[in-house]
Design an enzyme around this catalytic site. Structure first.
Site, PDB file in Angstrom:
ATOM      1  N   ASP A  21       0.696  -1.201   0.033  1.00 41.32           N
ATOM      2  CA  ASP A  21       0.110   0.039   0.032  1.00 41.32           C
ATOM      3  C   ASP A  21       0.859   1.165  -0.114  1.00 41.32           C
ATOM      4  O   ASP A  21       2.007   1.080  -0.020  1.00 41.32           O
ATOM      5  CB  ASP A  21      -0.982   0.087   1.144  1.00 41.32           C
ATOM      6  CG  ASP A  21      -2.365   0.627   0.939  1.00 41.32           C
ATOM      7  OD1 ASP A  21      -2.415   1.771   0.562  1.00 41.32           O
ATOM      8  OD2 ASP A  21      -3.302  -0.233   0.811  1.00 41.32           O
ATOM      9  N   HIS A  33      -3.055   3.152  -4.606  1.00 41.85           N
ATOM     10  CA  HIS A  33      -2.263   2.720  -3.231  1.00 41.85           C
ATOM     11  C   HIS A  33      -0.857   2.062  -3.623  1.00 41.85           C
ATOM     12  O   HIS A  33      -0.485   1.204  -3.002  1.00 41.85           O
ATOM     13  CB  HIS A  33      -3.220   1.471  -2.702  1.00 41.85           C
ATOM     14  CG  HIS A  33      -4.251   2.020  -2.165  1.00 41.85           C
ATOM     15  ND1 HIS A  33      -4.366   2.361  -0.743  1.00 41.85           N
ATOM     16  CD2 HIS A  33      -5.813   2.038  -2.744  1.00 41.85           C
ATOM     17  CE1 HIS A  33      -5.609   2.692  -0.647  1.00 41.85           C
ATOM     18  NE2 HIS A  33      -6.667   2.530  -1.634  1.00 41.85           N
ATOM     19  N   GLU A  39      -9.778   2.800  -5.037  1.00 44.22           N
ATOM     20  CA  GLU A  39      -9.440   4.143  -4.938  1.00 44.22           C
ATOM     21  C   GLU A  39      -8.278   4.538  -5.648  1.00 44.22           C
ATOM     22  O   GLU A  39      -7.192   4.842  -5.091  1.00 44.22           O
ATOM     23  CB  GLU A  39      -9.056   4.269  -3.489  1.00 44.22           C
ATOM     24  CG  GLU A  39     -10.264   3.887  -2.673  1.00 44.22           C
ATOM     25  CD  GLU A  39      -9.956   3.640  -1.145  1.00 44.22           C
ATOM     26  OE1 GLU A  39     -11.019   4.238  -0.483  1.00 44.22           O
ATOM     27  OE2 GLU A  39      -8.977   3.379  -0.472  1.00 44.22           O
TER      28      GLU A  39
HETATM   29  C1  TNX Z   1     -10.798   1.476   1.808  1.00 41.32           C
HETATM   30  S1  TNX Z   1     -11.486  -1.286   1.358  1.00 41.32           S
HETATM   31  C2  TNX Z   1      -9.643   0.920   1.498  1.00 41.32           C
HETATM   32  C3  TNX Z   1      -8.635   0.557   2.227  1.00 41.32           C
HETATM   33  C4  TNX Z   1      -8.723   1.235   3.609  1.00 41.32           C
HETATM   34  C5  TNX Z   1     -10.028   0.967   4.026  1.00 41.32           C
HETATM   35  C6  TNX Z   1     -10.215   1.514   5.581  1.00 41.32           C
HETATM   36  C7  TNX Z   1     -10.640  -0.890  -0.005  1.00 41.32           C
HETATM   37  C8  TNX Z   1     -10.712  -1.690  -1.347  1.00 41.32           C
HETATM   38  N1  TNX Z   1      -9.803   0.273   0.122  1.00 41.32           N
HETATM   39  O1  TNX Z   1      -7.324   1.085   1.340  1.00 41.32           O
HETATM   40  O2  TNX Z   1      -7.669   0.622   4.357  1.00 41.32           O
HETATM   41  O3  TNX Z   1     -10.835   1.532   3.283  1.00 41.32           O
HETATM   42  O4  TNX Z   1      -9.604   2.888   5.499  1.00 41.32           O
END
Ligand code: TNX
Length: 539
Positions: free
Chosen positions: A201, A274, A338
């Site tokens: 990440d 990420h 994201e």
């Molecule tokens: C979203 S769940 C994310 C993570 C974070 C989580 C909690 C997901 C696919 N992505 O990178 O850790 O929220 O903050």
């Protein structure tokens, strides 16, 4: 109502009522989690003694090795060691192949006062049957006992879903290998069969790479870590370096350890978002020139993402080849969540690529990115899983979707005939609070997923037709670790909530009942106590 009941043939009705009756058994006598698909209570007990023999019809190594798990467990509990026999009816535990069992993971377990018979289709069925046996042995049994009593029963069991997972985020914090092994051991006791390990990440990269060593040399370490919640102002940092990575040798050992417990590891390399730790090691795969990226010390979504150049894809193929050499499972998770598009919008290269590939926009470019990675992995016989954002701009042809923001992505993917794993954060995220009185819990992200809410979750949305529902292959609990720096807290967040998820994934809906689950749980928890698991009592 009465009229329509009259139309049901009497035999069928009798059968139905007798089935319902058969299932209303004494839960306390059989505190099994997840609750078996079918259980008929019996009377009396079978006593495992030092003279009890194990009989295996199939002398193939895989089968013997699996039955040896039982020998180890009896030895741990009672202190004596069971032997094998070729043929022994009384005072024996027999394992017999039964090709008529339709589910690969299915088994039947019949405990009579004189002997036990397990029928299986594959070694995994033997293993799950042994986990059931293990839960029937009281965890409070004293070492040195002369015999272990098991209640008579007839169980016919198989899972509701083939994918029953738990995610552990080892990127936000590095967790020691010993802890990960202990964690997998607990999961396997509850028939969870997938361990999703989030390996990279913005805040860290955790896998040794022989081909791209800076990934672990640079990407595995951050200078410091944010203190408090990510939204707190002003920001505070702890000033302490944090990091670590797993060597390939350690990861291969972990794969074997999990395999011995019939848990498949699903490795995740999260791209193109990420990815700031990747960029800290290899800035040339980003879209900005002359930039120094840092392994991030903050939480939240980051703008620095991978640039879809030929070099980036070559790099990813190299990394994924190493991933495939370590992890033999069918699924490779490639993230896709994201992905802020700012860098791609501002990049002449990306805009040019959008035109050349006749893509609609940056979302199209994300699909192009994921599809290219998928093509490579498919050509090696692997399948990809991606978070639901991979739907935006068009789904890669063979991708399995993990629906995390809610169920919408999963529903859309199922309608497109893509396999789906339901992980909606409001129901299956175990990094959230478990009670309303937050002050008695460790500090967390926020959110609220108490045990009862996870237990009540049904991964199959009613809005889907029966044909579409088949694409829901399972569910997963996710432990994101931004605010979980230690194994003790990770255990507190995970257990018993992951056990509720285990039952969601295994037990037929008609047999689910929260009060009954909690009753079994209270009797079952000493198994975790014995393993020194720091589980939560907040339920
Ligand atoms: C979203 S769940 C994310 C993570 C974070 C989580 C909690 C997901 C696919 N992505 O990178 O850790 O929220 O903050």
């Amino acid at each position: 109502m009465t009229r329509s009941l009259c139309r049901i043939p009497l035999v069928f009705l009798t059968l139905l009522i007798s089935q319902m009756w058969a299932y209303a058994y004494d839960t306390v006598r059989y505190p099994i989690i997840p609750k078996p698909a079918q259980l008929i209570a019996g009377s009396g007990v079978f006593k495992i003694t030092p003279q009890t023999k194990i009989v295996v019809d199939n002398q193939h190594e895989a089968f013997k090795k699996t039955t040896a798990v039982l020998i180890r467990q009896v030895q741990e509990t009672a202190g004596f060691r069971l032997g094998y026999a070729k043929d022994q009816k009384l005072n024996s535990i027999s394992f017999l192949l039964d090709p008529a069992i339709s589910n690969e993971e299915g088994y039947t377990l019949v405990i009579n006062p004189s002997h036990i018979v397990v029928r299986y289709k594959a070694p995994v069925g033997i293993f799950w049957a042994i986990q059931t046996l293990r839960q029937l042995i009281p965890a409070t049994e004293k070492k040195g006992v002369k015999s272990i009593s098991l209640p008579a029963v007839k169980i016919t069991d198989a899972p509701r879903f083939k994918y029953r997972g738990v995610l552990l985020d080892v990127a936000r914090y590095y967790f020691p290998m010993d802890f990960i092994k202990k964690y997998i051991d607990v999961l396997s006791l509850y028939k969870i069969n997938k361990f999703h390990i989030h390996l990279n990440d913005d805040q860290g990269w955790r896998m040794e790479s022989k081909k791209y060593p800076k990934l672990h040399e640079i990407g595995a370490w951050r200078k410091e870590t944010l203190v408090g919640h990510r939204t707190d102002v002003p920001e505070k940092f702890d000033g302490k370096p944090h990091g670590g990575y797993y060597t390939q040798k350690e990861l291969k050992e972990l794969v074997q350890y999990a395999q011995d417990r019939f848990v498949t590891i699903v490795p995740e390399i999260d791209v193109p978002g990420h990815s700031q730790a990747i960029l800290a090691a290899y800035p040339q795969y980003g879209c900005l020139e002359d930039t120094t990226y840092q392994v991030s010390a903050r939480w939240g979504v980051h703008n620095n993402i991978l640039c879809p150049t030929a070099d980036t894809f070559r790099f990813l193929e190299g990394v994924l080849t190493e991933v495939m050499e370590i992890f033999p499972g069918k699924y490779i998770h490639i993230g896709g969540d994201e992905v802020p598009k700012d860098r791609w919008k501002a990049s002449a290269f990306c805009q040019d690529l959008i035109r050349k590939q006749d893509l609609k926009d940056e979302h199209g470019l994300q699909s192009y990115f994921i599809s290219r990675v998928e093509q490579f992995l498919n050509s090696k016989g692997r399948a990809i899983i991606g978070w639901d954002e991979i739907l935006e701009g068009g789904l890669a042809p063979n991708a399995t979707v993990m629906s995390w923001r809610n169920e919408k992505g999963g529903i859309a993917a199922a309608k497109l005939k893509h396999e789906v794993i339901m992980t909606p954060s409001n129901y299956t995220y175990i990094n959230m609070y478990q009670t309303r009185e937050r002050n008695q819990e460790p500090f967390s992200n926020g959110g609220f997923t108490p045990l009862s809410k996870i237990y009540a979750y049904d991964p199959v949305p009613e809005t889907l037709h029966a044909e579409e529902q088949k694409y829901i292959i399972g569910t997963q609990a996710c432990l994101w670790t931004e605010y979980i720096p230690t194994p003790a807290i990770a255990e507190f967040m995970s257990f018993p909530r992951a056990l509720a998820l285990a039952e969601v994934g295994w037990t037929p809906v008609s047999h689910k009942n929260y009060e009954d689950f909690v009753k079994r749980l209270r009797i079952n928890l000493p198994h975790l106590e014995k393993k020194k698991v720091n589980f939560s009592r907040l339920f």
